[in-house]
Scaffold this active site. Sequence first.
Site, mmCIF file in Angstrom:
data_model
loop_
_atom_site.group_PDB
_atom_site.id
_atom_site.type_symbol
_atom_site.label_atom_id
_atom_site.label_comp_id
_atom_site.label_asym_id
_atom_site.label_seq_id
_atom_site.Cartn_x
_atom_site.Cartn_y
_atom_site.Cartn_z
ATOM 1 N N LYS A 219 0.388 -1.178 -0.651
ATOM 2 C CA LYS A 219 -0.131 -0.214 0.099
ATOM 3 C C LYS A 219 0.922 1.104 0.256
ATOM 4 C CE LYS A 219 -2.755 -0.764 3.625
ATOM 5 N NZ LYS A 219 -4.133 -0.329 4.235
ATOM 6 N N LYS B 247 3.118 2.057 2.414
ATOM 7 C CA LYS B 247 2.668 2.826 3.615
ATOM 8 C C LYS B 247 3.669 2.366 4.612
ATOM 9 C CE LYS B 247 -2.328 4.235 5.248
ATOM 10 N NZ LYS B 247 -2.942 4.260 5.639
HETATM 11 N N1 C2G Z 1 -9.886 6.236 8.788
HETATM 12 C C1 C2G Z 1 -11.767 7.296 8.922
HETATM 13 N N2 C2G Z 1 -11.475 8.627 9.775
HETATM 14 C C2 C2G Z 1 -9.792 9.378 9.957
HETATM 15 C C3 C2G Z 1 -8.585 7.938 9.245
HETATM 16 C C4 C2G Z 1 -9.575 6.414 9.095
HETATM 17 O O1 C2G Z 1 -12.694 6.517 9.759
HETATM 18 N N3 C2G Z 1 -9.879 10.831 10.160
HETATM 19 C C5 C2G Z 1 -11.226 4.946 8.678
HETATM 20 C C6 C2G Z 1 -10.720 5.148 7.190
HETATM 21 O O2 C2G Z 1 -11.093 4.842 6.132
HETATM 22 C C7 C2G Z 1 -9.943 3.305 7.295
HETATM 23 C C8 C2G Z 1 -9.791 2.766 8.628
HETATM 24 O O3 C2G Z 1 -10.473 3.829 9.010
HETATM 25 O O4 C2G Z 1 -11.427 2.040 7.037
HETATM 26 C C9 C2G Z 1 -8.345 2.418 8.524
HETATM 27 O O5 C2G Z 1 -7.770 3.596 8.702
HETATM 28 P P1 C2G Z 1 -6.203 3.348 7.782
HETATM 29 O O6 C2G Z 1 -5.434 2.785 9.262
HETATM 30 O O7 C2G Z 1 -5.789 4.652 7.341
HETATM 31 O O8 C2G Z 1 -6.847 2.554 6.521
HETATM 32 P P2 C2G Z 1 -5.640 1.678 5.055
HETATM 33 O O9 C2G Z 1 -4.431 2.676 4.658
HETATM 34 O O10 C2G Z 1 -8.012 2.718 4.524
HETATM 35 O O11 C2G Z 1 -6.551 0.119 4.363
HETATM 36 O O12 C2G Z 1 -8.014 -3.033 2.943
HETATM 37 C C10 C2G Z 1 -7.996 -1.528 3.080
HETATM 38 C C11 C2G Z 1 -6.921 -1.628 3.530
HETATM 39 O O13 C2G Z 1 -6.347 -2.171 4.507
HETATM 40 C C12 C2G Z 1 -7.252 -0.048 4.600
#
Ligand code: C2G
Length: 132
Positions: A44, A46
């Site tokens: 990803k 990250k």
């Molecule tokens: N999220 C949120 N509000 C934020 C930050 C994050 O609602 N201010 C939500 C994201 O939309 C996601 C979850 O928290 O649903 C986890 O966010 P991340 O850890 O950034 O995950 P991500 O990189 O989006 O990974 O297969 C899918 C991926 O693994 C999702």
Amino acid sequence: MKRVLTYGTFDLMHYGHIRILKRAKALGDYLVVAVSTEEFNSLKGKKTYHNFETRKKMLEAVRYVDLVIPENTWEQKFDDVRRYEIDTVVMGGDWEGNEKFEVLKDKCEVVYLPRTEGISTSKIKKDLGMVN
Ligand code: C2G
């Protein structure tokens, strides 16, 4: 027993993460969280501050979370939905309409919830002067 599943990296756990976990749990009775492994995070693009084990332990300490499993690939979602008998997959709005989740709609409900404004792991790193 309504079973809910969500995916994420959940690095430097913050209240945006907590809020989506709380709202996801409110949609059912049992919440499974698939947390990205280091290998999957590199897919990803990250780089996490906390490693997989730490992020898993932190999620297991959240009252809304019932089970934490590893997210190793994009493709495992169908298996996850089947294996854990998932009724609803929940993701934040930034994933709305994404093919990776839309394809699950013939297997289960897919719900996108509004993101929490003003907070993100990258914002925390930036504000702390950490390299993104
Ligand atoms: N999220 C949120 N509000 C934020 C930050 C994050 O609602 N201010 C939500 C994201 O939309 C996601 C979850 O928290 O649903 C986890 O966010 P991340 O850890 O950034 O995950 P991500 O990189 O989006 O990974 O297969 C899918 C991926 O693994 C999702």
